[in-house]
Design a protein around this motif. Structure first.
Motif, PDB file in Angstrom:
ATOM      1  N   GLN A 179       1.067   6.707  -2.245  1.00  0.00           N
ATOM      2  CA  GLN A 179       0.915   6.168  -3.587  1.00  0.00           C
ATOM      3  C   GLN A 179       2.281   6.075  -4.259  1.00  0.00           C
ATOM      4  OE1 GLN A 179      -1.914   9.217  -4.984  1.00  0.00           O
ATOM      5  NE2 GLN A 179      -3.419   7.592  -5.251  1.00  0.00           N
ATOM      6  N   LEU A 180       2.401   5.145  -5.208  1.00  0.00           N
ATOM      7  CA  LEU A 180       3.605   5.029  -6.015  1.00  0.00           C
ATOM      8  C   LEU A 180       3.402   5.820  -7.293  1.00  0.00           C
ATOM      9  CD1 LEU A 180       6.389   3.571  -6.209  1.00  0.00           C
ATOM     10  CD2 LEU A 180       5.221   1.832  -7.574  1.00  0.00           C
ATOM     11  N   LEU A 181       4.277   6.774  -7.556  1.00  0.00           N
ATOM     12  CA  LEU A 181       4.198   7.609  -8.749  1.00  0.00           C
ATOM     13  C   LEU A 181       5.318   7.206  -9.705  1.00  0.00           C
ATOM     14  CD1 LEU A 181       2.530   9.175  -6.614  1.00  0.00           C
ATOM     15  CD2 LEU A 181       3.300  11.286  -7.695  1.00  0.00           C
ATOM     16  N   LEU A 229      -0.159   4.727  -8.675  1.00  0.00           N
ATOM     17  CA  LEU A 229      -0.491   3.326  -8.419  1.00  0.00           C
ATOM     18  C   LEU A 229      -0.607   3.098  -6.921  1.00  0.00           C
ATOM     19  CD1 LEU A 229       2.078   1.662 -10.856  1.00  0.00           C
ATOM     20  CD2 LEU A 229      -0.273   2.342 -11.351  1.00  0.00           C
ATOM     21  N   ASP A 230      -1.495   2.194  -6.532  1.00  0.00           N
ATOM     22  CA  ASP A 230      -1.675   1.929  -5.103  1.00  0.00           C
ATOM     23  C   ASP A 230      -2.329   0.557  -4.923  1.00  0.00           C
ATOM     24  OD1 ASP A 230      -1.558   2.361  -2.407  1.00  0.00           O
ATOM     25  OD2 ASP A 230      -3.008   3.999  -2.363  1.00  0.00           O
ATOM     26  N   ASN A 231      -2.223   0.054  -3.668  1.00  0.00           N
ATOM     27  CA  ASN A 231      -2.916  -1.165  -3.260  1.00  0.00           C
ATOM     28  C   ASN A 231      -2.679  -2.319  -4.239  1.00  0.00           C
ATOM     29  OD1 ASN A 231      -4.106   0.211  -1.019  1.00  0.00           O
ATOM     30  ND2 ASN A 231      -5.612   1.082  -2.412  1.00  0.00           N
ATOM     31  N   ILE A 232      -1.413  -2.606  -4.480  1.00  0.00           N
ATOM     32  CA  ILE A 232      -1.058  -3.688  -5.396  1.00  0.00           C
ATOM     33  C   ILE A 232      -1.027  -5.016  -4.627  1.00  0.00           C
ATOM     34  CG2 ILE A 232       0.685  -4.570  -6.990  1.00  0.00           C
ATOM     35  CD1 ILE A 232       1.513  -1.686  -7.532  1.00  0.00           C
ATOM     36  N   LYS A 233      -1.858  -5.949  -5.087  1.00  0.00           N
ATOM     37  CA  LYS A 233      -1.975  -7.248  -4.437  1.00  0.00           C
ATOM     38  C   LYS A 233      -1.821  -8.356  -5.468  1.00  0.00           C
ATOM     39  CE  LYS A 233      -5.335  -5.443  -1.054  1.00  0.00           C
ATOM     40  NZ  LYS A 233      -6.702  -5.593  -0.509  1.00  0.00           N
ATOM     41  N   VAL A 234      -1.212  -9.446  -5.048  1.00  0.00           N
ATOM     42  CA  VAL A 234      -1.069 -10.619  -5.911  1.00  0.00           C
ATOM     43  C   VAL A 234      -1.493 -11.858  -5.134  1.00  0.00           C
ATOM     44  CG1 VAL A 234       0.480 -12.018  -7.305  1.00  0.00           C
ATOM     45  CG2 VAL A 234       0.846  -9.548  -7.175  1.00  0.00           C
ATOM     46  N   TRP A 235      -2.338 -12.668  -5.762  1.00  0.00           N
ATOM     47  CA  TRP A 235      -2.768 -13.935  -5.173  1.00  0.00           C
ATOM     48  C   TRP A 235      -2.388 -15.076  -6.102  1.00  0.00           C
ATOM     49  CZ3 TRP A 235      -5.996  -9.697  -5.591  1.00  0.00           C
ATOM     50  CH2 TRP A 235      -6.517  -9.157  -4.400  1.00  0.00           C
ATOM     51  N   SER A 273       0.813  -1.218   0.000  1.00  0.00           N
ATOM     52  CA  SER A 273       0.000   0.000   0.000  1.00  0.00           C
ATOM     53  C   SER A 273       0.846   1.267   0.000  1.00  0.00           C
ATOM     54  CB  SER A 273      -0.929   0.008   1.216  1.00  0.00           C
ATOM     55  OG  SER A 273      -0.170  -0.070   2.415  1.00  0.00           O
ATOM     56  N   PHE A 274       2.175   1.140  -0.072  1.00  0.00           N
ATOM     57  CA  PHE A 274       3.083   2.284  -0.181  1.00  0.00           C
ATOM     58  C   PHE A 274       2.855   3.311   0.927  1.00  0.00           C
ATOM     59  CE2 PHE A 274       2.228   0.550  -4.425  1.00  0.00           C
ATOM     60  CZ  PHE A 274       3.508   0.104  -4.750  1.00  0.00           C
ATOM     61  N   SER A 275       2.757   2.811   2.143  1.00  0.00           N
ATOM     62  CA  SER A 275       2.464   3.675   3.283  1.00  0.00           C
ATOM     63  C   SER A 275       3.699   4.385   3.838  1.00  0.00           C
ATOM     64  CB  SER A 275       1.808   2.851   4.404  1.00  0.00           C
ATOM     65  OG  SER A 275       2.641   1.769   4.781  1.00  0.00           O
ATOM     66  N   GLY A 276       4.878   3.975   3.427  1.00  0.00           N
ATOM     67  CA  GLY A 276       6.097   4.623   3.899  1.00  0.00           C
ATOM     68  C   GLY A 276       6.444   5.864   3.093  1.00  0.00           C
TER      69      GLY A 276
END
Length: 213
Positions: free
Chosen positions: A59-61, A204-210, A36-39
């Motif tokens: 967010q990741l820019l 970009l944000d909230n990148i998840k992989v399952w 979630s790029f919270s740092g």
């Protein structure tokens, strides 16, 4: 009553809200990535090959640099095969963004990318990339749709692959589907690419992989 009426009237002009999407090719299994790029800094493992990459306001820019003479590109190493990757994105002034995969080494006699979902302000597509080692090989568009993407709206993209099949979903859009015998191979990680002028950035944000089973 007045508050409810106000919400109904204003909701039609508010941006679409990002939301979880459900895969169609299988069931979500192990959660392999949740970022979630919270740092304040770009997290470890997110490596820019070309272009710019930074974190701001959670967010990741990412953007392209003309001095690189190459479209902006970055990767996240995560060995996968049958999987689903979800991310929120805001296109901004970018002219194009891609999310896709390379084949893992020795999986195919092919040089270059495997497949990608491609988003522009006016359309989106599922493409199978050409073999850079074969001059006669051409990129194949498996599915495409003309549709407007508002630059200031946050959309959710879900890209799933299982066996030879690939499905891409974006909230509010009809899904795109593709099938090819090379799609089933092992993949070394996520590939992101973006094109625009200097200073243009996709959010970009909230990148998840399952894993997908």
């Amino acid at each position: 009553m007045k508050c409810l009426l106000y919400l109904l009237l204003t909701s039609s002009v508010l941006p679409l809200l990002a939301a979880d999407l459900s895969p169609t090719l299988g069931q979500k299994s192990d959660l392999l990535l949740d970022e979630s790029f919270s740092g304040e800094a770009v997290p470890k493992g997110w490596n820019a090959n070309t272009g710019t990459l930074r974190v701001e306001d959670g967010q990741l820019l990412a953007g392209e640099k003309s001095s690189d003479q190459h479209i902006g590109a970055f990767r996240y190493r995560l060995p996968v095969q049958d999987c689903a990757v979800q991310m929120d994105f805001q296109l901004g002034s970018m002219r194009i963004i891609n999310l896709g995969y390379d084949p893992a080494p020795s999986e195919l006699k092919k040089k270059g990318h495997l497949f990608s979902v491609v988003v522009t302000p006016k359309s989106w597509s599922l493409i199978e990339h050409n073999d850079k080692a074969n001059p006669e090989s051409k990129t194949k568009v498996h599915a495409t749709a003309k549709t407007d993407f508002d630059p200031d709206t946050t959309y959710t993209l879900l890209l799933e692959c299982k066996g030879d099949e690939v499905v891409a979903q974006i909230n509010g859009k009809e899904p795109l589907k593709a099938k090819a015998p090379d799609f089933h191979v092992k993949k070394p990680g996520l590939v992101f690419r973006m094109g625009g002028k200097d200073g243009d950035e996709v959010k970009l944000d909230n990148i998840k992989v399952w894993a997908l089973e």
